[in-house]
Design a protein around this motif. Structure first.
Motif, PDB file in Angstrom:
ATOM      1  N   TYR A 175      -8.875   0.251   7.821  1.00 14.55           N
ATOM      2  CA  TYR A 175      -8.464  -1.149   7.659  1.00 14.55           C
ATOM      3  C   TYR A 175      -9.427  -2.060   8.415  1.00 14.55           C
ATOM      4  O   TYR A 175      -9.875  -3.095   7.884  1.00 14.55           O
ATOM      5  N   GLU A 268       0.662 -13.755   9.689  1.00 13.44           N
ATOM      6  CA  GLU A 268       0.783 -12.311   9.419  1.00 13.44           C
ATOM      7  C   GLU A 268      -0.581 -11.640   9.295  1.00 13.44           C
ATOM      8  O   GLU A 268      -0.731 -10.455   9.630  1.00 13.44           O
ATOM      9  N   GLU A 269      -1.577 -12.390   8.824  1.00 12.84           N
ATOM     10  CA  GLU A 269      -2.902 -11.801   8.633  1.00 12.84           C
ATOM     11  C   GLU A 269      -3.681 -11.674   9.941  1.00 12.84           C
ATOM     12  O   GLU A 269      -4.706 -10.996   9.997  1.00 12.84           O
ATOM     13  N   ALA A 272      -2.809  -6.888  12.830  1.00 12.12           N
ATOM     14  CA  ALA A 272      -2.486  -5.724  12.004  1.00 12.12           C
ATOM     15  C   ALA A 272      -1.888  -4.642  12.899  1.00 12.12           C
ATOM     16  O   ALA A 272      -2.513  -4.232  13.889  1.00 12.12           O
ATOM     17  N   PHE A 274      -0.035  -0.797  13.344  1.00 12.46           N
ATOM     18  CA  PHE A 274       0.100   0.558  12.804  1.00 12.46           C
ATOM     19  C   PHE A 274       1.034   1.330  13.743  1.00 12.46           C
ATOM     20  O   PHE A 274       0.770   1.402  14.946  1.00 12.46           O
ATOM     21  N   VAL A 286       5.945  -3.139   5.965  1.00  8.61           N
ATOM     22  CA  VAL A 286       4.678  -2.705   5.360  1.00  8.61           C
ATOM     23  C   VAL A 286       4.604  -3.195   3.923  1.00  8.61           C
ATOM     24  O   VAL A 286       3.574  -3.719   3.478  1.00  8.61           O
ATOM     25  N   GLY A 289       3.882  -6.815   3.879  1.00  9.80           N
ATOM     26  CA  GLY A 289       2.684  -7.255   4.585  1.00  9.80           C
ATOM     27  C   GLY A 289       3.013  -8.078   5.811  1.00  9.80           C
ATOM     28  O   GLY A 289       2.231  -8.930   6.240  1.00  9.80           O
ATOM     29  N   TYR A 291       2.884  -8.204   9.160  1.00  7.81           N
ATOM     30  CA  TYR A 291       2.203  -7.663  10.346  1.00  7.81           C
ATOM     31  C   TYR A 291       1.939  -6.165  10.239  1.00  7.81           C
ATOM     32  O   TYR A 291       0.827  -5.720  10.521  1.00  7.81           O
ATOM     33  N   ARG A 293       0.815  -2.838   8.806  1.00  8.66           N
ATOM     34  CA  ARG A 293      -0.037  -2.398   7.699  1.00  8.66           C
ATOM     35  C   ARG A 293       0.244  -0.953   7.293  1.00  8.66           C
ATOM     36  O   ARG A 293      -0.008  -0.576   6.155  1.00  8.66           O
ATOM     37  N   THR A 333       1.787   3.037   3.256  1.00 10.51           N
ATOM     38  CA  THR A 333       1.108   1.744   3.187  1.00 10.51           C
ATOM     39  C   THR A 333       1.749   0.913   2.080  1.00 10.51           C
ATOM     40  O   THR A 333       2.589   1.403   1.320  1.00 10.51           O
TER      41      THR A 333
END
Length: 341
Positions: A175, A268-269, A272, A274, A286, A289, A291, A293, A333
């Motif tokens: 990512y 949110e973009e 990221a 995980f 997820v 989208g 936060y 990823r 994802t």
């Protein structure tokens, strides 16, 4: 004379019967060191299950001491292991440690006082807990863990933490490479006192940096609950430490970070995340989208069953590998959104 001989014979017979009963109810299990087994190795035979029930008797039970019951995963495991215990007709109790290592030690002692013959322990701090666990083992309590302990006794029934960490780290690295030009400021949230958490976090970091070598690990903080994650995010904010990517060893910690990002109006973009465990809310985030990823899920039903069955097998005097791994895991994802049990 005849009466005396008869009395001797009867007494001898009773002693033989008592000895055989002791041999039956205190059957010794064997753990095969250096052997990594599969979940099939944990299944007790009918005879072992019967001996386990006999050993527990009317008042003995199997105790589960989770680190916390404040995550979907831990409450799932507590419930699912109870379901398996009922299938086998054995008593089972849960003692919530509330993420307090000192309380966890006292709960182990209290469970023993109440009649626990076996304990399944999530170790908040493996080193601090070792003396209490050693004492329990010396007292004849059978031990099982979902991460390697710092004692020689007990079986470990666990997910493959290193492989799960590697998979999620690769996903995060890809990512960063594709969406962030290969550069990112990475915050890692794990529980250093937990062996499985440490292994998972180390594998995440190594895999991420292998795929995205220009990314930078800017901070590491301890935490696994929602409250922990929120407190860590607040600390980062108050100290003006910026981050673009979060690696969290639990979804719950990720939710805490997200709650603060929402309050602060962070796009949110911009961040990221995980995380690990594949909880339902994590999958939703997820998919949206929001936060998150990616999250990684393992077969938690199999972990719960294998853990309880391994304990029953040990109570029944069975033989099994000291380490049993639940190996299957899947990265979830927005594109995949495939599911596992």
């Amino acid at each position: 004379m005849f009466t005396c001989l008869l009395l001797i014979v009867v007494v001898a017979g009773v002693l033989v019967m008592q000895s055989r009963a002791a041999e039956t109810t205190d059957a010794q299990y064997e753990l095969l060191s250096g052997v990594v087994g599969t979940v099939e190795d944990s299944m007790p035979s009918n005879a072992e299950a019967a001996l386990a029930r006999q050993r527990l008797g009317d008042h003995g039970f199997i105790g589960y001491i989770p680190c916390t019951l404040e995550t979907e995963l831990t409450t799932f495991l507590a419930r699912a292991m109870g379901d398996v215990a009922r299938e086998y007709g054995v008593e089972y109790q849960v003692f919530d440690a509330h993420m307090d290592s000192y309380l966890q030690s006292t709960l182990i002692e209290d469970a023993r006082r109440q009649g626990a013959q076996a304990l399944i322990v999530c170790q908040i701090d493996a080193r601090a807990l070792a003396p209490t666990l050693q004492s329990a083992a010396a007292g004849g309590v059978i031990l099982a863990f979902n991460a390697p302990p710092q004692v020689d006794e007990g079986a470990v029934i666990a997910v493959d933490s290193s492989e799960m960490g590697r998979k999620l780290g690769v996903e995060a690295g890809e990512y960063i490479h594709a969406m962030m030009g290969g550069r990112a400021r990475v915050l890692v949230i794990n529980l250093p006192s937990s062996p499985s958490s440490s292994m998972m976090a180390a594998a995440m970091e190594a895999a991420l940096l292998q795929v995205a070598p220009e990314a930078e690990i800017i901070a590491r903080h301890a935490g696994i609950t929602r409250e922990d994650g929120r407190a860590i995010a607040l600390h980062m904010h108050e100290n003006d430490i910026a981050y673009d990517v979060v690696l969290a060893v639990t979804d719950a910690a990720a939710f805490g970070v997200i709650s603060l990002l929402e309050e602060q109006g962070v796009a949110e973009e911009a961040v990221a995340i995980f995380s690990v465990n594949g909880e339902s809310l994590a999958r939703q985030y997820v998919r949206q989208g929001h936060y998150l990823r990616a999250t990684i899920v393992f077969d938690r039903e199999t972990l719960a069953r294998a853990t309880m069955e391994a304990v029953i097998k040990m109570l029944g005097g069975g033989t099994l590998p000291r380490t049993i791994l639940v190996t299957e895991s899947e990265v979830i994802t927005a594109d995949s959104q495939s599911t596992m049990p």
